[in-house]
Design a protein around this motif. Structure first.
Motif, PDB file in Angstrom:
ATOM      1  N   GLY A   1     -66.590   3.335  73.377  1.00  0.00           N
ATOM      2  CA  GLY A   1     -66.800   4.617  72.699  1.00  0.00           C
ATOM      3  C   GLY A   1     -66.854   5.766  73.683  1.00  0.00           C
ATOM      4  N   ARG A   2     -67.544   5.564  74.811  1.00  0.00           N
ATOM      5  CA  ARG A   2     -67.625   6.608  75.837  1.00  0.00           C
ATOM      6  C   ARG A   2     -66.241   6.910  76.412  1.00  0.00           C
ATOM      7  NH1 ARG A   2     -72.691   7.098  78.353  1.00  0.00           N
ATOM      8  NH2 ARG A   2     -74.314   7.005  76.746  1.00  0.00           N
ATOM      9  N   LEU A   3     -65.470   5.850  76.661  1.00  0.00           N
ATOM     10  CA  LEU A   3     -64.124   6.049  77.222  1.00  0.00           C
ATOM     11  C   LEU A   3     -63.237   6.823  76.248  1.00  0.00           C
ATOM     12  CD1 LEU A   3     -63.445   2.567  78.899  1.00  0.00           C
ATOM     13  CD2 LEU A   3     -63.847   4.748  80.048  1.00  0.00           C
ATOM     14  N   ALA A   4     -63.356   6.486  74.963  1.00  0.00           N
ATOM     15  CA  ALA A   4     -62.565   7.205  73.955  1.00  0.00           C
ATOM     16  C   ALA A   4     -62.975   8.677  73.898  1.00  0.00           C
ATOM     17  CB  ALA A   4     -62.748   6.549  72.595  1.00  0.00           C
ATOM     18  N   SER A   5     -64.281   8.929  74.017  1.00  0.00           N
ATOM     19  CA  SER A   5     -64.785  10.306  73.992  1.00  0.00           C
ATOM     20  C   SER A   5     -64.276  11.096  75.192  1.00  0.00           C
ATOM     21  CB  SER A   5     -66.313  10.282  73.981  1.00  0.00           C
ATOM     22  OG  SER A   5     -66.835  11.582  74.073  1.00  0.00           O
ATOM     23  N   ILE A   6     -64.332  10.475  76.363  1.00  0.00           N
ATOM     24  CA  ILE A   6     -63.842  11.149  77.582  1.00  0.00           C
ATOM     25  C   ILE A   6     -62.365  11.468  77.449  1.00  0.00           C
ATOM     26  CG2 ILE A   6     -63.318  10.754  80.025  1.00  0.00           C
ATOM     27  CD1 ILE A   6     -65.938   9.200  80.203  1.00  0.00           C
TER      28      ILE A   6
ATOM     29  N   HIS B   1     -60.919  -0.571  83.204  1.00  0.00           N
ATOM     30  CA  HIS B   1     -61.193  -1.634  82.254  1.00  0.00           C
ATOM     31  C   HIS B   1     -62.672  -1.605  81.841  1.00  0.00           C
ATOM     32  CE1 HIS B   1     -61.491  -5.839  80.908  1.00  0.00           C
ATOM     33  NE2 HIS B   1     -60.183  -5.815  80.810  1.00  0.00           N
ATOM     34  N   PRO B   2     -63.003  -1.658  80.527  1.00  0.00           N
ATOM     35  CA  PRO B   2     -64.407  -1.613  80.092  1.00  0.00           C
ATOM     36  C   PRO B   2     -65.285  -2.677  80.753  1.00  0.00           C
ATOM     37  CG  PRO B   2     -62.970  -1.312  78.213  1.00  0.00           C
ATOM     38  CD  PRO B   2     -62.077  -1.645  79.375  1.00  0.00           C
TER      39      PRO B   2
END
Length: 696
Positions: A201-206, A240-241
């Motif tokens: 979710g954080r990566l998508a937000s960034i 990569h997450p």
């Protein structure tokens, strides 16, 4: 799912000489054999082997591997047999299918035993043909892609944990980074669902907030290199997450504290261009000290080659950059599989040497925990590079010592190591090695692996070899005790016995050979009566009491207790008749009998204390002694002789410390009373073989 003609066309596109008829026959065969079987997703079961075969075509592997992928589940899950596969598709395919066939579940085994047995057979098959590994990795990857269809959370987590611990590291070790990353991501989602959801979710937000930042940084890198006359391809992505989560765990930091979330790849035309590009980037942006790694001049064990560096972009953002040629990138993404496809199965020795190490570990490990522990050590650790004095390069895990290095060079060198030099300077054997160290091993043919080495070695190969050597020596020492006791037993027989009587006794007792019998006697698995009866049937029936070992039955008269009250002799002090004894009774428990001077009595403040005494009928108990023996041939046998001469039966023998020039043993002995035990301790102290002996 791939249709039949689509799969065949894929293979013919890169291998025009492939046997089209055999490929069609294999496709039809797997569809017919799996028939109406369904997967957890509800799809026909044959869709799984077809998709695995499709993954193999993406790697452009030979037709035997494609057919193996199609058939890999038929032998276990259908009525097909290996013989039938061999008749229809040839011996090579049959051998590969047999190697990849999933093992039947053994319900009586624990999870670790089942995992270890699966791993054992898999490693053996893989060592014979590495294509078994490639198909198995593709099989596991497709199973992970459909793992979410399995209803049982426990089963999903078990499969995910096995993937994370075994299959993802194996994919990394053969350089198949695409497989490794996807396996890790899918397993991470099952094992840490909350962390997975938070990080993705954080990566998508960034990504949405920063818009095209990745693209703009990639363009800046490409422009800087183009101005230097370099023709390159540049691409970027968020990390990569699972890689981010692991970094957070290792550094004990939050997501916001991870600064190098973006990674960029620069593909060049030649090796020279790689180093030129590196220089341009370091002149254009500040590099982060300690983050540069040259895997071009010194590749990883799996063949991975690239230059890694980290830069500070626009005075704020940290970015990681990997620089490699197009050829390096192809090999890096699919590693061993890419090399196999393009070089007709000829693999560099460095890429398969670790497989031989795994087979050595397999042969040395004797229980499931040990096999799993040593295998994980061998496939899942960061590496360092060290050299022999002649310049041969060896890759080892971080924290490796000269002993690990010695076993990596050769098992015999590790076994004979007595000292080491690092960069020309004498160092203790437990010294951790650093990158680029030159290691010289000092050896002696009379030396042997030491149990104490297990405290600091880090490689699975070294640990397995040390344990095997120690077990072999302990077995030999126990057999030596057994032989001494056997001779004492034979002397008590009414007549002299020969080799035939011994051979017959071995058969009657159902041991494989004479050594097995001596080990059984030395480790107290059988008693003297059994041995005497096996040697001369009927010889032990009329033995006088003085010729028999002390009985394990003990009677204790306990004042103030109800007759029949349960009791046990304390393991901490091993009281024997003649000791002053006391009982501790706790609510809901029986009575524990201690010697009056036992240090553990200090913990008995919450118990009732009871005066006890030994019954006159008590005819034996188990006492424990500690003996330090000199480390020279024959000392263990001399100690065994003391026991035999004093008619004391060995119940248990354990080596507790091995430090030259002494070996320390703890021995449990069946003795008649305190006087008997005291005589044995005195006899040991008088022996030239024993440095010190005490009752525990």
């Amino acid at each position: 799912m791939l249709r039949q003609y689509e799969l065949v066309e894929r293979v013919l596109a890169y291998d025009p000489d492939a046997d089209e008829a055999m490929l069609n026959r294999a496709y039809v065969y797997t569809v017919q054999k799996h028939g109406s079987q369904k997967r957890a997703s509800g799809d026909p079961y044959f869709s799984h082997p077809v998709e695995v075969a499709g993954l193999m075509t993406e790697l452009k592997l030979d037709q035997e591997t494609i057919i193996t992928a199609l058939l890999h589940d038929t032998v276990e899950d259908t009525l097909a047999t290996v013989d039938e596969v061999e008749r229809l598709f040839g011996p090579e395919v049959a051998r590969l299918v047999d190697g990849v066939t999933k093992l039947s579940k053994i319900e009586t085994m624990s999870d670790k035993e089942r995992a270890a047995e699966n791993l054992r057979k898999f490693l053996l098959a893989m060592s014979e043909d590495l294509r078994v590994l490639l198909v198995k990795l593709a099989d596991r990857l497709h199973n992970m892609r459909t793992l979410h269809y399995i209803k049982s959370e426990e089963k999903r987590r078990r499969i995910a944990r096995e993937t994370m611990d075994i299959y993802a590291p194996l994919a990394e070790r053969v350089g198949m980074y695409e497989y490794m990353r996807e396996m890790q991501l899918l397993a991470f989602e099952q094992l840490e669902p909350e962390a997975f959801a938070t990080i993705t979710g954080r990566l998508a937000s960034i990504k949405s907030e920063e818009g095209g930042q990745v693209g703009s940084i990639a363009l800046s890198i490409k422009q800087a290199l183009a101005e230097a006359g370099l023709k390159v391809e540049v691409s970027g992505r968020e990390k990569h997450p699972f890689s981010i989560w692991r970094k957070m765990a290792e550094r004990h930091v939050s997501f916001e504290q991870i600064t190098d979330i973006m990674a960029f790849r620069v593909l060049t035309e030649s090796v020279e261009d790689c180093y030129t590009a590196l220089g341009v980037l370091h002149r254009t942006w500040q590099m982060i000290p300690g983050r540069f790694k040259d895997y071009v001049s010194t590749p990883k064990m799996n063949g991975y080659r690239s230059l890694h560096t980290s830069l500070i972009y626009n005075n704020a953002m940290r970015v990681e950059v990997q620089i490699k040629t197009h050829e390096m990138h192809r090999i890096n993404e699919f590693g061993l599989a890419a090399h196999w496809a393009y070089k007709q199965g000829e693999l560099p020795d460095g890429q398969v040497g670790w497989v031989r190490d795994l087979v050595e570990i397999l042969e040395a490990s004797h229980d499931p925990d040990e096999l799993l522990e040593n295998t994980k050590m061998a496939i899942y650790q960061d590496r360092i590079f060290a050299f022999t004095p002649k310049g041969a390069l060896y890759q080892l895990p971080k924290g490796a010592t000269p002993i690990d290095f010695a076993f990596a060079v050769h098992t015999n060198l590790g076994a004979q190591a007595v000292g080491a030099k690092i960069n020309g300077r004498h160092v203790p054997l437990r010294t951790p090695l650093g990158n680029g160290d030159v290691v010289e091993i000092i050896k002696s043919r009379s030396s042997e692996p030491q149990l104490s080495w297990l405290a600091f070695v880090v490689t699975g190969k070294a640990r397995a070899a040390i344990r095997r050597a120690v077990r072999q020596k302990e077995r030999a020492e126990i057999a030596e005790i057994g032989r001494k006791l056997y001779e004492e037993i034979a002397d008590r027989l009414p007549s002299k016995i020969g080799k035939k009587a011994l051979a017959d006794a071995i058969k009657r007792l159902k041991y494989a050979n004479e050594e097995e019998l001596m080990v059984a006697i030395g480790s107290a698995k059988i008693d003297d009566r059994q041995v005497m009866e096996a040697l001369v049937p009927g010889s032990a029936k009329n033995l006088p009491a003085s010729e028999n070992w002390p009985s394990q039955q003990r009677a204790i008269a306990v004042r103030g207790l109800t007759p029949g009250m349960a009791f046990k002799l304390a393991d901490c002090c091993h009281p024997v008749p003649g000791d002053r004894i006391v009982g501790l009774r706790r609510v809901g428990q029986g009575v524990t009998v201690h010697a009056i001077d036992c240090l553990s009595l200090a913990s008995g403040i919450d118990a009732d204390w009871i005066d006890l005494s030994w019954d006159a009928r008590t005819d034996g108990a188990v006492g424990r002694i500690r003996a330090e023996l000199y480390n020279r041939p024959g000392t263990l046998a001399e100690m065994a002789g003391v026991f035999a001469k004093n008619h004391a039966n060995v119940v248990n023998l354990e080596m507790t410390q091995r430090e030259n020039p002494f070996h320390t043993y703890e021995v449990d002995l069946e003795v008649r009373d305190l006087a008997h035990l005291t005589r044995i301790v005195s006899a040991l102290r008088a022996s030239d073989a024993v440095a010190q002996a005490d009752r525990i």
